[in-house]
Every structure is written in C-alpha cells, then in structure tokens.
Design a protein around this motif. Sequence first.
Motif, short mmCIF file in Angstrom:
data_model
loop_
_atom_site.label_atom_id
_atom_site.label_comp_id
_atom_site.label_asym_id
_atom_site.label_seq_id
_atom_site.Cartn_x
_atom_site.Cartn_y
_atom_site.Cartn_z
N ALA A 52 47.64 -69.47 27.10
CA ALA A 52 48.58 -69.78 26.02
C ALA A 52 48.75 -71.29 25.87
CB ALA A 52 49.93 -69.13 26.31
N VAL A 53 48.80 -72.01 26.99
CA VAL A 53 48.90 -73.47 26.92
C VAL A 53 47.68 -74.06 26.22
CG1 VAL A 53 48.94 -75.60 28.30
CG2 VAL A 53 50.38 -73.66 28.95
N VAL A 95 45.80 -72.51 23.93
CA VAL A 95 45.90 -72.19 22.50
C VAL A 95 46.91 -73.10 21.83
CG1 VAL A 95 46.54 -70.40 20.83
CG2 VAL A 95 45.19 -69.80 22.85
N VAL A 96 48.02 -73.35 22.50
CA VAL A 96 49.03 -74.27 21.97
C VAL A 96 48.43 -75.66 21.77
CG1 VAL A 96 51.10 -75.57 22.63
CG2 VAL A 96 51.09 -73.08 22.80
N GLY A 97 47.65 -76.13 22.74
CA GLY A 97 47.01 -77.42 22.61
C GLY A 97 46.08 -77.48 21.41
N ALA A 98 45.27 -76.43 21.23
CA ALA A 98 44.36 -76.38 20.09
C ALA A 98 45.13 -76.37 18.77
CB ALA A 98 43.47 -75.14 20.19
N HIS A 99 46.23 -75.63 18.74
CA HIS A 99 47.07 -75.56 17.54
C HIS A 99 47.61 -76.94 17.18
CE1 HIS A 99 50.34 -74.50 14.85
NE2 HIS A 99 49.96 -73.23 14.85
N GLN A 103 54.88 -70.93 15.40
CA GLN A 103 53.79 -70.23 16.06
C GLN A 103 53.55 -70.79 17.47
OE1 GLN A 103 50.40 -70.55 13.44
NE2 GLN A 103 51.61 -70.01 11.64
N VAL A 104 53.73 -72.10 17.62
CA VAL A 104 53.57 -72.72 18.93
C VAL A 104 54.56 -72.12 19.91
CG1 VAL A 104 53.77 -74.88 20.23
CG2 VAL A 104 52.66 -74.87 17.99
N GLY A 105 55.81 -72.02 19.50
CA GLY A 105 56.83 -71.45 20.36
C GLY A 105 56.55 -70.00 20.72
N LEU A 106 56.09 -69.22 19.73
CA LEU A 106 55.80 -67.81 19.97
C LEU A 106 54.64 -67.65 20.94
CD1 LEU A 106 56.26 -64.83 19.36
CD2 LEU A 106 54.74 -65.07 17.37
N ILE A 107 53.58 -68.42 20.75
CA ILE A 107 52.41 -68.35 21.64
C ILE A 107 52.80 -68.67 23.07
CG2 ILE A 107 50.19 -69.42 22.19
CD1 ILE A 107 49.88 -69.88 19.11
N LEU A 108 53.58 -69.72 23.23
CA LEU A 108 53.99 -70.12 24.58
C LEU A 108 54.90 -69.07 25.21
CD1 LEU A 108 53.73 -72.32 26.68
CD2 LEU A 108 55.69 -73.48 25.65
N LEU A 130 54.93 -65.82 24.61
CA LEU A 130 54.10 -64.67 25.01
C LEU A 130 53.30 -64.99 26.26
CD1 LEU A 130 52.82 -63.45 21.51
CD2 LEU A 130 54.57 -62.40 22.95
N GLY A 131 52.81 -66.22 26.36
CA GLY A 131 52.07 -66.62 27.55
C GLY A 131 52.93 -66.56 28.80
N ILE A 132 54.17 -67.01 28.69
CA ILE A 132 55.08 -66.97 29.83
C ILE A 132 55.36 -65.53 30.25
CG2 ILE A 132 57.45 -67.46 30.57
CD1 ILE A 132 57.34 -69.98 28.80
N VAL A 133 55.63 -64.68 29.25
CA VAL A 133 55.94 -63.28 29.55
C VAL A 133 54.75 -62.58 30.19
CG1 VAL A 133 56.49 -61.03 28.53
CG2 VAL A 133 57.70 -63.08 27.76
N LEU A 134 53.58 -62.69 29.58
CA LEU A 134 52.40 -62.02 30.10
C LEU A 134 51.98 -62.59 31.46
CD1 LEU A 134 50.29 -61.66 26.82
CD2 LEU A 134 51.60 -59.89 28.00
N GLY A 135 52.08 -63.91 31.58
CA GLY A 135 51.73 -64.53 32.85
C GLY A 135 52.65 -64.09 33.97
N THR A 136 53.93 -63.95 33.67
CA THR A 136 54.90 -63.51 34.67
C THR A 136 54.69 -62.05 35.04
OG1 THR A 136 56.52 -65.13 33.84
CG2 THR A 136 57.36 -63.32 35.20
N LEU A 137 54.39 -61.23 34.03
CA LEU A 137 54.12 -59.81 34.31
C LEU A 137 52.90 -59.65 35.21
CD1 LEU A 137 54.80 -58.15 30.83
CD2 LEU A 137 56.19 -57.96 32.90
#
Length: 275
Positions: A196-197, A199-203, A228-233, A235-242
């Motif tokens: 996610a980080v 993808v955020v960088g590319a965005h 979109q940057v906030g949403l991507i990050l 989701l990355g935090i949630v999925l990474g934590t799961l």
Amino acid sequence: MLGLFATGALIMRGAGCTINDLWDRDIDAKVERTRTRPLASGQITQFDAIVFLSAQLSLGLLVLVQLNWQSILLGASSLGLVITYPLMKRVTYWPQLVLGMCFNWGALLGWCATQGTVNLDACLPLYLSGVCWTIVYDTIYAHQDKLDDLQIGVKSTALRFGENTKAWLSGFTAAMLTGLSAAGYACDQTLPYYAAVGVVGAHLVQQIYSLNIDNPSDCAKKFISNHQVGLILFLGIVLGTLLKSEDTKNQRRSSTAAAATAYVPLPQSKPDVIS
C-alpha cells in the motif's frame, strides 16, 4: 474504537472548518473561490456560527471523554493548534505545516487510546509522515488561490515554493514514504502494508508529475484525489495487521507443535526379576 475515532474525526474536522471560517470571514469575502461561503457571504451571522461551533465542540468532548485520561489530556492539548492554525497564514509562509500538525494529531491519540501511552518509535514517524502528506496536498490546494492571496497579503507554501513547487513536493513525498516505512517496521507490519505504501508513492508521484500549478481546476482535481491516498493506506494497514495476526497465530501453533513433539517420554526400565 474505530467507529468512535471516525465520529470524533468528522466532528472535529467540522469544528476546525467553522473556526477557520470565523477567523477568515473577511479574507474569504475577497477571494473568488471562497466568497460564497456562508459567513463570508452573510448568509449566516457570526453569532450563528459560534452557536454551531459550540455544538460541534460539545459533541467532540462527548466522544473524547469515552477514552482514557491520558487520551483526554492529549486530545484536549490539540485545541491550541485547531484554534491558531487560521492565524498562521497571516504571519508565516508555512501555515500548511501547522495544519499538518493539527490534522494528524490522531496518529498520537489513536495509539494512546488503545495502549494507554504513546510509542514514539511507531507514532512519531507516522505523525511526521502525515504532516508531510498534508503539506503536499494543501500546497496543491493553495495554488488555486495564489493570485488572490498575493493581492490580499495572505501567505502559503504555494507562494513560498513558487515555481519550485514540484521539487519541494517531491521532497516531502519522499520524507512521507520514509516515515511510513519506519512506522511499519516499528509495528512489525507485513507485505500488504508495504504494498500500500508503494501504491501511495506511485499515486503521489503521478500527482506531482502531472500537476499544473497555474490551473486551479487541475489543482482542485489533484487535491481531491488524495482521498484515494488515504483509502489505500487505510486498507494497507488493515490488511497488513490482519495478516500479522494470522502469522502470529501460525507461529503459536508451530511453537506448540514443536514443544509437543520435543517432549518424548523416556522408556521406563523394567524392574529386575528376582529369581
């Protein structure tokens, strides 16, 4: 807890906007983009706005007192930034820095609310990353009004950076990504977070590369795309934590299995037969 913070963020973001409009009502009336705002256009009175702000702050306090005492004190301490931010554009070319300090206070508050303290190894790089991100998107936002700001005498990073805006924004983007990576490392984050980080960088790189700082419509479009940057990050935090939680469970199972197989009962020797 997540719902509580979402509610609190919504309420206090609205309160910040009300405070900003109260401070800036005379300035907003002179700027093309903001002259139709309720206070600037005279649709509501200053008293009406203060009553509405009181209601917002009361609801915000109601949310805040649901947290532990450390979080209540930490949350209350951010009010100084909320109240003084609108004044910064009158005295410094870096009001976006103060806005970032205000907007990203939740990075500290969230950890404190769940852990009872602030882990600076994780929270500080996350907080600073948020500050850098705010400078990026709000500088883009400020380029919409730079001509009016010059005439009125209002300051911003858009005016400070000028034609070098893209170079400055690239630097803050790099700092943001570095901070996010450091925060992830401190929290033992997993692949989805780092993806996610990336993808955020590319965005953000695409945003900065294609940005036309002299086109208010393009600046507005780029600014809005930061949702979109906030949403991507997120989701990355949630999925990474799961995934981290699942890995932890698997490690525990493996450790239990290893411990079980390592325990091999010793055969009992047969007693001597007395004949």
